[in-house]
Design an enzyme around this catalytic site. Sequence first.
Site, PDB file in Angstrom:
ATOM      1  N   SER A 155     -21.214  32.076   7.573  1.00 53.99           N
ATOM      2  CA  SER A 155     -22.248  31.451   8.390  1.00 53.99           C
ATOM      3  C   SER A 155     -23.100  32.518   9.072  1.00 53.99           C
ATOM      4  O   SER A 155     -23.729  33.318   8.397  1.00 53.99           O
ATOM      5  CB  SER A 155     -21.603  30.485   9.388  1.00 53.99           C
ATOM      6  OG  SER A 155     -22.548  29.634   9.969  1.00 53.99           O
TER       7      SER A 155
ATOM      8  N   HIS B 293     -19.663  22.789   5.449  1.00 52.08           N
ATOM      9  CA  HIS B 293     -19.909  24.164   5.873  1.00 52.08           C
ATOM     10  C   HIS B 293     -18.614  24.834   6.332  1.00 52.08           C
ATOM     11  O   HIS B 293     -18.465  26.056   6.217  1.00 52.08           O
ATOM     12  CB  HIS B 293     -20.933  24.163   7.017  1.00 52.08           C
ATOM     13  CG  HIS B 293     -21.376  25.528   7.418  1.00 52.08           C
ATOM     14  ND1 HIS B 293     -22.034  26.378   6.556  1.00 52.08           N
ATOM     15  CD2 HIS B 293     -21.260  26.197   8.599  1.00 52.08           C
ATOM     16  CE1 HIS B 293     -22.313  27.513   7.175  1.00 52.08           C
ATOM     17  NE2 HIS B 293     -21.844  27.430   8.416  1.00 52.08           N
TER      18      HIS B 293
ATOM     19  N   ASP C 145     -21.609  21.804   1.330  1.00 51.02           N
ATOM     20  CA  ASP C 145     -22.236  22.377   2.522  1.00 51.02           C
ATOM     21  C   ASP C 145     -23.676  21.884   2.621  1.00 51.02           C
ATOM     22  O   ASP C 145     -24.525  22.253   1.816  1.00 51.02           O
ATOM     23  CB  ASP C 145     -22.198  23.903   2.435  1.00 51.02           C
ATOM     24  CG  ASP C 145     -22.695  24.597   3.707  1.00 51.02           C
ATOM     25  OD1 ASP C 145     -23.277  23.918   4.581  1.00 51.02           O
ATOM     26  OD2 ASP C 145     -22.516  25.821   3.816  1.00 51.02           O
TER      27      ASP C 145
END
Length: 405
Positions: free
Chosen positions: A185, A381, A348
């Site tokens: 991320s 995610h 995601d």
Amino acid sequence: MRTGPAVPNLNVSAGPFSFLEKGPFLLPTVIDLNMSELGIVKTEYVDFDVELQLESGRLLGPLTLAYETYGRLNDNKSNAVLVAHAWTGDAHAAGRHDLEDRKPGWWDDMIGPGKVLDTNRYYVICSNIIGSCFGSTGPTSINPRTGKPYKLQFPVVMVRDMVRAQQLLIDHLGIDSLLTVIGGSMGAMQALEWGIHYPERVRSIIPIAGTGRASPMAIALNALARQAIYNDPMWRKGNYKPEHPPADGLALARAVGHISFLSDPSMQLKFGRRFSARDGQFDFFGQFEVERYLAYNGRSFVDRFDTNSFLYLAKVLDLYDVAWGFDGLEDALSSLDCPSLWFAFTSDWLYPPYQTEELIEVLRKQDKPAEYHLIDSDYGHDSFLVEPEKFTPKIVEFLDRLSAN
């Protein structure tokens, strides 16, 4: 160098807000230090009497960086790995701070003897980013010009500024070159910035579940989170007292963010349409299990994170564009010469696979040594935290090749 707790009244042992946090219906956790072979670790702090030139043109200094290290640096200092954490993470990536810690660091299943980042082979470093509230300089830090916390006087920073600060730490540790920079991320963004802006200091990068620039949808979700905080009367334009934060606004903001970390399949699997057993189905204020889950995790987040820091780091995510300061994406990626290993996840929807694939396409056209894997996972995610076993063998192979060379 100073050691000790990073920030009073904040639980520095808490890792990123992940799908693994089950909520109030968990059975009590039995602590077993054998679960974390690193055992007891400590966060360290280093002060830099510098003024960092930020992308905004403003200066930030002096600086404090919080960090942890695991393993040993070898004689030729060639085995250093930098782990970059995500949005609300911290430097506590592995091990436990004390025997009473309910759980180990946020990537403990990845870091330790015999694990993916094997501390018998690698010297692993994790630094808390500037702008955070876990020991590195951020809105909760004392502004040397006023003698009071920065709050909203803290300057807007970008991912590139975070990497500049991390370079100071790497210098402090006496390391000329990193074997790799790895992160998920926002950590993936940091890894990419390292590879582009410090090619002489990075032998490889491993971006996981990242993006080259924030999409309008991602920015929109953060805008909702901001409004939730701004509309809480306790926020007081950032001038709240630490003991009386805008708890309702921050909890709602975190809930908005947390939804984006999950996926429809994972929420179906975890909650379905189950109604809370403690509520009547026709009670107006009755809740589904998914509602209770979001409410619980929002409340627990308030106990461990500063509201202004949350806002500043959300702005960091929104502003991220790898092509900032370059003549487009191709120009930016032309500076990435080291081998890179990329991962994206099918479910995601915060940073969907096409955003990573856009970068890979450019790198391959430029004949860059880029390896890409699309991982099938239902956990959105958060997949890089929930199902590491699906992609970590590729990391081991990649690092083995690098070490052999």
